[in-house]
Scaffold this motif. Sequence first.
Motif, mmCIF file in Angstrom:
data_model
loop_
_atom_site.group_PDB
_atom_site.id
_atom_site.type_symbol
_atom_site.label_atom_id
_atom_site.label_comp_id
_atom_site.label_asym_id
_atom_site.label_seq_id
_atom_site.Cartn_x
_atom_site.Cartn_y
_atom_site.Cartn_z
ATOM 1 N N PRO A 199 -1.183 4.785 12.637
ATOM 2 C CA PRO A 199 -2.149 5.576 11.866
ATOM 3 C C PRO A 199 -1.448 6.462 10.841
ATOM 4 N N ASP A 227 -13.836 1.326 10.473
ATOM 5 C CA ASP A 227 -13.374 2.671 10.808
ATOM 6 C C ASP A 227 -12.750 2.645 12.206
ATOM 7 N N VAL A 280 0.864 -1.170 0.000
ATOM 8 C CA VAL A 280 0.000 0.000 0.000
ATOM 9 C C VAL A 280 0.906 1.227 0.000
ATOM 10 N N ASP A 326 -9.155 -1.687 8.368
ATOM 11 C CA ASP A 326 -8.752 -0.482 7.619
ATOM 12 C C ASP A 326 -9.989 0.049 6.912
ATOM 13 N N ALA A 354 -6.956 -1.879 0.746
ATOM 14 C CA ALA A 354 -5.903 -2.236 1.705
ATOM 15 C C ALA A 354 -6.249 -3.563 2.375
HETATM 16 C C1 SAM Z 1 0.315 4.423 7.650
HETATM 17 S S1 SAM Z 1 -0.895 3.391 6.959
HETATM 18 C C2 SAM Z 1 -0.687 1.874 7.802
HETATM 19 C C3 SAM Z 1 0.349 1.039 7.130
HETATM 20 C C4 SAM Z 1 0.452 -0.358 7.710
HETATM 21 N N1 SAM Z 1 1.071 -0.356 9.021
HETATM 22 C C5 SAM Z 1 1.237 -1.243 6.753
HETATM 23 O O1 SAM Z 1 2.293 -1.749 7.135
HETATM 24 O O2 SAM Z 1 0.817 -1.396 5.605
HETATM 25 C C6 SAM Z 1 -2.380 4.013 7.644
HETATM 26 C C7 SAM Z 1 -3.650 3.304 7.183
HETATM 27 O O3 SAM Z 1 -4.756 3.882 7.888
HETATM 28 C C8 SAM Z 1 -5.896 3.779 7.047
HETATM 29 N N2 SAM Z 1 -6.935 4.698 7.588
HETATM 30 C C9 SAM Z 1 -7.060 6.038 7.462
HETATM 31 N N3 SAM Z 1 -8.141 6.483 8.144
HETATM 32 C C10 SAM Z 1 -8.698 5.409 8.737
HETATM 33 C C11 SAM Z 1 -9.815 5.211 9.606
HETATM 34 N N4 SAM Z 1 -10.578 6.216 9.993
HETATM 35 N N5 SAM Z 1 -10.070 3.958 10.028
HETATM 36 C C12 SAM Z 1 -9.325 2.901 9.630
HETATM 37 N N6 SAM Z 1 -8.247 3.022 8.805
HETATM 38 C C13 SAM Z 1 -7.939 4.259 8.369
HETATM 39 C C14 SAM Z 1 -5.374 4.102 5.668
HETATM 40 O O4 SAM Z 1 -6.230 3.555 4.685
HETATM 41 C C15 SAM Z 1 -3.968 3.445 5.711
HETATM 42 O O5 SAM Z 1 -4.021 2.141 5.136
#
Ligand code: SAM
Length: 371
Positions: free
Chosen positions: A301, A284, A168, A256, A261
């Motif tokens: 996050p 969420d 991702v 996620d 994702a």
């Molecule tokens: C920094 S990335 C995480 C990467 C993960 N640790 C990896 O190794 O692939 C943050 C993730 O948070 C998700 N995201 C953003 N807002 C969100 C929400 N309100 N609830 C759940 N996921 C959310 C994004 O889609 C993204 O995939």
Amino acid sequence: MLDFAIPCLLGLEKLVGDEVKKLGLADVRVENGRVLCRGTEADVARLNVNLRCGARVLLVLASFRATDFEALFQGVKAVAWEEWIGREDEFPVAGYSINSTLHSVPACQSIVKKAVVSRLGEKYGMETFPETGKRRQIRFSIMKDEVMIGLDTSGEGLYKRGYRAVGVAAPLRETLAAAMVLLSKYRGRDPFCDPFCGSGTIAIEAALIAKNRAPGLNRSFAAQSWTQLDRRIWLDAADEAMDKEFRGRYEIWGGDIDPAAVEIARHNAALAEVDDTVSFEVADATRFHWGGLYGRVVTNPPYGERLLEQKEAEALYRAFGRAMDKLPDTWRIAVLSSHTEFERCFGRSAVKKRKLYNGMIKCDLFFYGKQ
Ligand SMILES: C[S@@+](CC[C@H](N)C(=O)[O-])C[C@H]1O[C@@H](n2cnc3c(N)ncnc32)[C@H](O)[C@@H]1O
């Protein structure tokens, strides 16, 4: 006995040192950005197969002091490279220099290469080398004028476990994800949740840790093609690691908001052979809830790097903080963020912080709940 150096992301040195000690290696020394130790031929395979937090395993062939190119050249030329590099082999050189008189990395690289060519040229009676054979990656480091040089036994970095076919936008290094799980003291007992799971790295590493499955069982290593090492060491290391696996029932979950994702996370879990242990869902994080008195949230996050995104990230941390407030205070929470105002946005001061580097980005792992 062989000498090893295991470089790692800054902040992970102690964890790597603990892993190396657990594997029974001798003379374990933890330095900035790396761990040094001594072991046997079999340990080349054992280290590569088992290390969760180390970046690669280097076989150290020489350590010496050099403040000029002549000393660097002679120190490198004194190594019996012919014992490790064949006539046809490719031998690229990579390295770095920190706080040293010899600070130009390209210049050092070229001196090292010349010294190895000079040594091999004399031994093999050759002037030029075709370098069409197997790759023998030479790596050097110069720290405060102390040179360490050797061969990379891993090949691709150990963070490449072989389970991430597609990624991702901002995936975590597997080595860092494993470190977060270990620092959260998760040992497979309570529910484990990552509500911002992205490609699932943290949850997959948690599953590997819960099952005590060695992270390197699904990939190959550069030194597997070295004829100098007994071929059996690789099978023995795999057997030894598999004998230590646990077969329990674990509750590991990743959520996620992005369905794409979640698909990727599921795919990666299947490749890592932990799809029977981890479940992923579109959810969420700001509405996260879970039954039960005990559990862990370990998560990463979005950071919010540009100004506008930063505002969004802050609002997200606030809403996520409110969701976390609803969990019993017996839950342990660990959140990785590079945001300097994270605690204020999240709504609580962390009970503990640990400085970690996500590549070059300085982050903190913020701990909440009983630690
Ligand atoms: C920094 S990335 C995480 C990467 C993960 N640790 C990896 O190794 O692939 C943050 C993730 O948070 C998700 N995201 C953003 N807002 C969100 C929400 N309100 N609830 C759940 N996921 C959310 C994004 O889609 C993204 O995939």
